[in-house]
Every structure is written in structure tokens, then in C-alpha cells.
Design an enzyme around this catalytic site. Sequence first.
Site, PDB file in Angstrom:
ATOM      1  N   VAL A  59       0.883  -1.191  -0.060  1.00 33.08           N
ATOM      2  CA  VAL A  59       0.012  -0.128   0.097  1.00 33.08           C
ATOM      3  C   VAL A  59       1.003   1.333  -0.119  1.00 33.08           C
ATOM      4  CG1 VAL A  59      -1.801  -1.264   1.183  1.00 33.08           C
ATOM      5  CG2 VAL A  59      -0.375   0.040   2.514  1.00 33.08           C
ATOM      6  N   ASN A  85      -7.229  -1.088   6.077  1.00 34.25           N
ATOM      7  CA  ASN A  85      -6.811  -1.576   7.380  1.00 34.25           C
ATOM      8  C   ASN A  85      -5.113  -1.960   7.361  1.00 34.25           C
ATOM      9  OD1 ASN A  85      -7.003  -3.446   9.704  1.00 34.25           O
ATOM     10  ND2 ASN A  85      -6.012  -4.872   8.239  1.00 34.25           N
ATOM     11  N   SER A 137      -7.191   4.840  14.677  1.00 39.54           N
ATOM     12  CA  SER A 137      -6.711   4.280  16.045  1.00 39.54           C
ATOM     13  C   SER A 137      -6.909   5.367  17.126  1.00 39.54           C
ATOM     14  CB  SER A 137      -5.305   4.194  15.954  1.00 39.54           C
ATOM     15  OG  SER A 137      -4.705   3.880  17.297  1.00 39.54           O
ATOM     16  N   TYR A 150       3.152   7.795  14.332  1.00 38.71           N
ATOM     17  CA  TYR A 150       1.858   6.815  14.233  1.00 38.71           C
ATOM     18  C   TYR A 150       0.609   7.639  14.365  1.00 38.71           C
ATOM     19  CZ  TYR A 150      -0.970   2.708  15.030  1.00 38.71           C
ATOM     20  OH  TYR A 150      -2.063   1.705  15.163  1.00 38.71           O
ATOM     21  N   ALA A 152       0.320  10.878  14.367  1.00 38.74           N
ATOM     22  CA  ALA A 152       0.016  11.869  13.386  1.00 38.74           C
ATOM     23  C   ALA A 152      -0.698  11.193  12.135  1.00 38.74           C
ATOM     24  CB  ALA A 152       1.353  12.472  12.964  1.00 38.74           C
ATOM     25  N   ILE A 183      -5.770  -3.769  20.884  1.00 42.31           N
ATOM     26  CA  ILE A 183      -6.248  -4.862  20.479  1.00 42.31           C
ATOM     27  C   ILE A 183      -5.261  -5.969  20.399  1.00 42.31           C
ATOM     28  CG2 ILE A 183      -7.822  -5.721  18.336  1.00 42.31           C
ATOM     29  CD1 ILE A 183      -8.942  -3.460  19.906  1.00 42.31           C
TER      30      ILE A 183
END
Length: 249
Positions: A59, A85, A137, A150, A152, A183
Site C-alpha cells: 500500500v 486496514n 486508532s 503513528y 500523526a 487490540i
Amino acid sequence: MRRFADQIAVVTGGASGIGAATVRRLATEGATVAVLDIDKQGAADVAAEVDGLAVPVDVTDPESVRRAILSAEIDLGRIDVLVTNAGGDRPGFFIDTTPADWQAVLAVNLLGVMSCVHAALPGMRRRGSGTIVIMASEAGRVGTPAGAAYSAAKAGAIGFMKAIAREWARCGVRCNAVAPGPIDTPLLRNLEESGKLGATMRQAMINATALGRTGTADEVAASIAFLASADASYLTGHTLAVSGGLSMW
Ligand code: NAI
């Protein structure tokens, strides 16, 4: 419940954790699912379980994303549901990280999301329908120590999601996000095993939740399925916290 009967779904990062649980959930509810992942074998294994399609993708490479989305559209006919995801982190206190770390984290968690939506939207526009669920998140809403880039990226993904929701609502496309708390997935377990997430930090994350526990991939998948389904037909631009009450807004 078969809320996705006759529907085609694409899940990025579908080879593991929350993505794999989402693939299984959507398939159980009737969808034909394309599993897009950089982990070729993992994607093939999960796709085989649900009689779906495995498509390798990175991605962080817009051309790879364009080809993967096109291949899902050609093989399965269209995309009704897109779940962006795929993600990951390079944890560390900000001062110890480098611009290369920030770029890698933004590339997968933010730019990767944008590439996937950019590639899937033309087909949704042509048909005047589609639902998109963006993986954010709680880090993007409340910030997380040792996760500045992360946080940001995930906050950026939420802003992006809202803009897409506004741009495309009147073309029949809804766009929402989920913001999980801690999780229990391979991502969290790998951080623990590598020593990047110590027992104290893990307990602090759990204590921050009102329910006092980590969540499961299936619990997040259930919320993703809700947002992607017609049950959420009057919801767009929304960020659903799936975090045991870590945040309550
Ligand atoms: P995971 O590590 O089990 O799964 C991530 C999947 O993404 C893997 O299959 C991996 O191969 C794939 N992936 C990574 N980079 C990729 C790339 N460049 N191109 C294509 N695929 C790629 O992790 P988990 O926990 O299931 O995470 C899924 C998403 O949920 C991520 O976006 C993560 O940031 C987010 N999240 C996870 C939380 C947790 O506590 N586990 C909390 C909040 C959000």
C-alpha cells in the site's frame, strides 16, 4: 445476518489480525472478499478460507495499489466495500526516531489509505454507491507515547476520512473510520516479544480502558462490518471508537 449478500469487499492488510477477522466477518455475512496484503502467503491462506481472492499489494506504492484494486475489480466485477486496514508502527520516543521512520509510518498508515481510496473511488462514483471504512486508532485522537508519527498518521487518516465523506456523500459513497484501542493481534504481540512494549506499558494501556482489558480482532471486525453495512446508512464522516471506553467521544 447476511448484510453483505451479493456484495464485493476489499480488505487491505487482510492477512492478519483485525484485517483477517474482518475478511472472515464480511464473508460470513455473504460478501465475496478480496484479501490485499504485502504478505502473499498470508493473503492466500485467508482468502482460501473464505473462498475469496488474494491480491498482493504494497500500500506504500501507489502503482501497486492501482494494479491491485484494478485486479480485484476485473476479477470480482466491482467493489462495494473498501476497508483500508493495512498499517503498522515503528515505536520509539520521538527524539530517538529519524525522518526515515516518520516517512515509513506515514507511508503505510496515511498515504497508503489515500492511495487505496483514490484507486477505488472512480468505480464507486460510476455506480453511485459504495462504503469505505478507514482504519484509524485512538492514537490519532488522544496521542500515544512512543508513537508520535503513528498518532500523526492516524489523526491524518481521520481528517482525510471526513473530507472524503463530505466530497462523496451525494454520490452515494459513505466513508467512516474505526479507532481501536489496544487490540490483541500479532502487531501488539510482536511489540511485546521484541521488548518494544514492556509489561508496564501494556498494563498502562489496559488501565486506560474503562473495561480494563484488551479488545479482540473480532470485536473490531464487528464494528467495521456495522459501518460498512446498510445498518449504518445514515452514518458518514464518523469515527467509531472501539476501545473499551478509552475515550468516550
Ligand atoms: P497485524 O500486524 O496483525 O496486521 C497488519 C497487516 O497489514 C498484516 O497482514 C501486514 O502484512 C499488512 N501490511 C503491513 N504493511 C503493509 C503494506 N505496506 N502493504 C500491504 N499490507 C501491509 O496488525 P493489526 O493489529 O491487525 O492492525 C491492523 C490495523 O489496525 C493497522 O492499521 C493498525 O495500525 C490498526 N490498529 C491496531 C491496533 C492494535 O492494538 N492492534 C490499535 C489501533 C489500530
